[in-house]
Design a protein around this motif. Structure first.
Motif, PDB file in Angstrom:
ATOM      1  N   PRO A  17      -6.961   0.677   8.032  1.00  6.13           N
ATOM      2  CA  PRO A  17      -5.925   0.172   7.127  1.00  6.13           C
ATOM      3  C   PRO A  17      -4.636   0.982   7.182  1.00  6.13           C
ATOM      4  O   PRO A  17      -3.541   0.418   7.110  1.00  6.13           O
ATOM      5  N   THR A  18      -4.748   2.310   7.312  1.00  7.92           N
ATOM      6  CA  THR A  18      -3.542   3.140   7.356  1.00  7.92           C
ATOM      7  C   THR A  18      -2.742   2.872   8.622  1.00  7.92           C
ATOM      8  O   THR A  18      -1.510   2.730   8.580  1.00  7.92           O
ATOM      9  N   ALA A  19      -3.427   2.782   9.764  1.00  8.04           N
ATOM     10  CA  ALA A  19      -2.734   2.488  11.021  1.00  8.04           C
ATOM     11  C   ALA A  19      -2.060   1.127  10.964  1.00  8.04           C
ATOM     12  O   ALA A  19      -0.918   0.966  11.425  1.00  8.04           O
ATOM     13  N   MET A  20      -2.738   0.145  10.376  1.00  9.97           N
ATOM     14  CA  MET A  20      -2.155  -1.192  10.324  1.00  9.97           C
ATOM     15  C   MET A  20      -0.984  -1.252   9.352  1.00  9.97           C
ATOM     16  O   MET A  20      -0.010  -1.977   9.577  1.00  9.97           O
ATOM     17  N   ALA A  21      -1.033  -0.479   8.269  1.00 11.48           N
ATOM     18  CA  ALA A  21       0.120  -0.402   7.364  1.00 11.48           C
ATOM     19  C   ALA A  21       1.313   0.220   8.078  1.00 11.48           C
ATOM     20  O   ALA A  21       2.454  -0.249   7.954  1.00 11.48           O
ATOM     21  N   MET A  22       1.067   1.267   8.861  1.00 12.93           N
ATOM     22  CA  MET A  22       2.136   1.910   9.628  1.00 12.93           C
ATOM     23  C   MET A  22       2.742   0.931  10.631  1.00 12.93           C
ATOM     24  O   MET A  22       3.974   0.839  10.764  1.00 12.93           O
ATOM     25  N   ALA A  23       1.882   0.197  11.341  1.00 13.93           N
ATOM     26  CA  ALA A  23       2.374  -0.753  12.341  1.00 13.93           C
ATOM     27  C   ALA A  23       3.151  -1.893  11.699  1.00 13.93           C
ATOM     28  O   ALA A  23       4.200  -2.310  12.210  1.00 13.93           O
ATOM     29  N   THR A  24       2.660  -2.392  10.566  1.00 15.76           N
ATOM     30  CA  THR A  24       3.334  -3.485   9.873  1.00 15.76           C
ATOM     31  C   THR A  24       4.713  -3.057   9.397  1.00 15.76           C
ATOM     32  O   THR A  24       5.708  -3.778   9.561  1.00 15.76           O
ATOM     33  N   ASN A  25       4.796  -1.883   8.808  1.00 20.35           N
ATOM     34  CA  ASN A  25       6.086  -1.396   8.328  1.00 20.35           C
ATOM     35  C   ASN A  25       7.054  -1.137   9.473  1.00 20.35           C
ATOM     36  O   ASN A  25       8.256  -1.389   9.358  1.00 20.35           O
ATOM     37  N   THR A  26       6.547  -0.649  10.603  1.00 24.53           N
ATOM     38  CA  THR A  26       7.398  -0.422  11.767  1.00 24.53           C
ATOM     39  C   THR A  26       7.894  -1.739  12.336  1.00 24.53           C
ATOM     40  O   THR A  26       9.083  -1.896  12.646  1.00 24.53           O
ATOM     41  N   ALA A  27       6.998  -2.718  12.462  1.00 30.00           N
ATOM     42  CA  ALA A  27       7.362  -4.014  13.034  1.00 30.00           C
ATOM     43  C   ALA A  27       8.372  -4.749  12.161  1.00 30.00           C
ATOM     44  O   ALA A  27       9.267  -5.442  12.663  1.00 30.00           O
ATOM     45  N   ASN A  28       8.235  -4.597  10.838  1.00 33.85           N
ATOM     46  CA  ASN A  28       9.128  -5.303   9.909  1.00 33.85           C
ATOM     47  C   ASN A  28      10.297  -4.446   9.445  1.00 33.85           C
ATOM     48  O   ASN A  28      11.113  -4.888   8.645  1.00 33.85           O
ATOM     49  N   MET A  29      10.355  -3.191   9.938  1.00 40.16           N
ATOM     50  CA  MET A  29      11.419  -2.251   9.560  1.00 40.16           C
ATOM     51  C   MET A  29      11.551  -2.128   8.046  1.00 40.16           C
ATOM     52  O   MET A  29      12.620  -2.237   7.475  1.00 40.16           O
ATOM     53  N   ARG A  30      10.413  -1.931   7.396  1.00 39.51           N
ATOM     54  CA  ARG A  30      10.407  -1.737   5.946  1.00 39.51           C
ATOM     55  C   ARG A  30       9.218  -0.846   5.601  1.00 39.51           C
ATOM     56  O   ARG A  30       8.407  -0.511   6.452  1.00 39.51           O
ATOM     57  N   ASN A  31       9.113  -0.443   4.363  1.00 34.99           N
ATOM     58  CA  ASN A  31       8.020   0.423   3.938  1.00 34.99           C
ATOM     59  C   ASN A  31       7.329  -0.148   2.703  1.00 34.99           C
ATOM     60  O   ASN A  31       7.006   0.570   1.768  1.00 34.99           O
ATOM     61  N   SER A  32       7.101  -1.449   2.713  1.00 36.24           N
ATOM     62  CA  SER A  32       6.572  -2.100   1.519  1.00 36.24           C
ATOM     63  C   SER A  32       5.075  -2.324   1.562  1.00 36.24           C
ATOM     64  O   SER A  32       4.482  -2.744   0.577  1.00 36.24           O
ATOM     65  N   VAL A  33       4.420  -2.064   2.693  1.00 39.67           N
ATOM     66  CA  VAL A  33       2.984  -2.271   2.815  1.00 39.67           C
ATOM     67  C   VAL A  33       2.294  -0.921   2.806  1.00 39.67           C
ATOM     68  O   VAL A  33       2.641  -0.025   3.580  1.00 39.67           O
ATOM     69  N   THR A  34       1.326  -0.745   1.923  1.00 36.60           N
ATOM     70  CA  THR A  34       0.628   0.521   1.801  1.00 36.60           C
ATOM     71  C   THR A  34      -0.758   0.446   2.448  1.00 36.60           C
ATOM     72  O   THR A  34      -1.298  -0.644   2.650  1.00 36.60           O
ATOM     73  N   PRO A  35      -1.358   1.600   2.756  1.00 33.44           N
ATOM     74  CA  PRO A  35      -2.726   1.595   3.261  1.00 33.44           C
ATOM     75  C   PRO A  35      -3.711   0.903   2.318  1.00 33.44           C
ATOM     76  O   PRO A  35      -4.639   0.231   2.772  1.00 33.44           O
ATOM     77  N   MET A  36      -3.517   1.051   1.017  1.00 35.49           N
ATOM     78  CA  MET A  36      -4.423   0.393   0.069  1.00 35.49           C
ATOM     79  C   MET A  36      -4.270  -1.120   0.110  1.00 35.49           C
ATOM     80  O   MET A  36      -5.249  -1.859  -0.091  1.00 35.49           O
ATOM     81  N   ASP A  37      -3.055  -1.615   0.346  1.00 32.80           N
ATOM     82  CA  ASP A  37      -2.870  -3.054   0.526  1.00 32.80           C
ATOM     83  C   ASP A  37      -3.728  -3.539   1.684  1.00 32.80           C
ATOM     84  O   ASP A  37      -4.417  -4.558   1.597  1.00 32.80           O
ATOM     85  N   MET A  38      -3.682  -2.809   2.788  1.00 32.38           N
ATOM     86  CA  MET A  38      -4.448  -3.191   3.962  1.00 32.38           C
ATOM     87  C   MET A  38      -5.945  -3.016   3.737  1.00 32.38           C
ATOM     88  O   MET A  38      -6.761  -3.786   4.257  1.00 32.38           O
ATOM     89  N   ALA A  39      -6.335  -2.013   2.957  1.00 33.85           N
ATOM     90  CA  ALA A  39      -7.750  -1.818   2.642  1.00 33.85           C
ATOM     91  C   ALA A  39      -8.304  -3.011   1.863  1.00 33.85           C
ATOM     92  O   ALA A  39      -9.446  -3.446   2.085  1.00 33.85           O
TER      93      ALA A  39
END
Length: 205
Positions: A17-39
């Motif tokens: 979940p943490t890696a996917m949150a990092m990738a999502t935020n990088t791809a979308n150029m934002r920081n709105s998705v957290t590891p807990m969201d992905m969990a």
């Protein structure tokens, strides 16, 4: 992050979940998705299991976030190099026998490759923290990699939507949420979309 299979938590088993949150935020150029969201997505979709976070989670969560993903099983150095050249964050899953030449662990570990440095080494962001996030030789990195996923569109934003899903030579491409309607039986589609709605509501709460 305990789903009844163990007594683990995000610190011990939350690299997916943490890696996917990092990738999502990088791809979308934002920081709105957290590891807990992905969990929450991993748990709601059944991808949190006795293995930790299984590899289906990456494609499933990308689709739920409306992003395409491209998976390569047992990627070569050229595969990872190509995915990075498209300007996409690349989620990597791998394991190691204890070598310090890769970012992986014996049990298996997710990280995110985000580009290359001036020496051609791959820059890796590790969910374990800054002290683990460093550059790796591409061939060494590839030697321990089980799967790689290019996330998002790359470049400067999404192109026109594509509606195909295909498998070719170990490469799986999924184009956003459309994937679920095309690859799941029709009688499963409504059930799946209810899961999507529930997870989005949980994230928004």
């Amino acid at each position: 992050y305990n789903s009844g299979f163990d007594n683990s938590n995000m610190s011990l088993a939350g690299c997916g979940p943490t890696a996917m949150a990092m990738a999502t935020n990088t791809a979308n150029m934002r920081n709105s998705v957290t590891p807990m969201d992905m969990a929450k997505i991993a748990q709601a979709t059944g991808n949190r299991d006795e293995t930790g976070t299984n590899s289906n989670f990456i494609n499933d969560s990308a689709a739920m976030m409306g992003m395409p993903s491209e998976q390569v099983i047992r990627p070569t150095s050229g595969d990872i190099d190509y995915q990075l050249s498209q300007g996409k964050p690349v989620v990597l899953l791998g394991n190691t026998t204890g070598s310090s030449n890769t970012p992986y662990t014996d049990a298996g570990h997710y990280v995110v490759a985000v580009g290359k440095d001036s020496n051609g080494r791959v820059l890796v962001n590790d969910p374990r923290g800054k002290s683990y996030s460093k550059s790796f030789d591409l061939d060494n990195l590839t030697s321990g990699t089980l799967s790689s996923w290019g996330i998002g569109y790359g470049g400067y934003g999404p192109p026109a939507p594509r509606k195909h899903v295909f498998k070719q030579k170990g490469v799986f491409k999924h184009r956003g949420a459309k994937r679920f309607k095309e690859t799941h039986p029709e009688n499963e589609h409504e059930k799946w979309m209810n899961i999507v709605k529930a997870v989005k509501a949980a994230i928004a709460a």
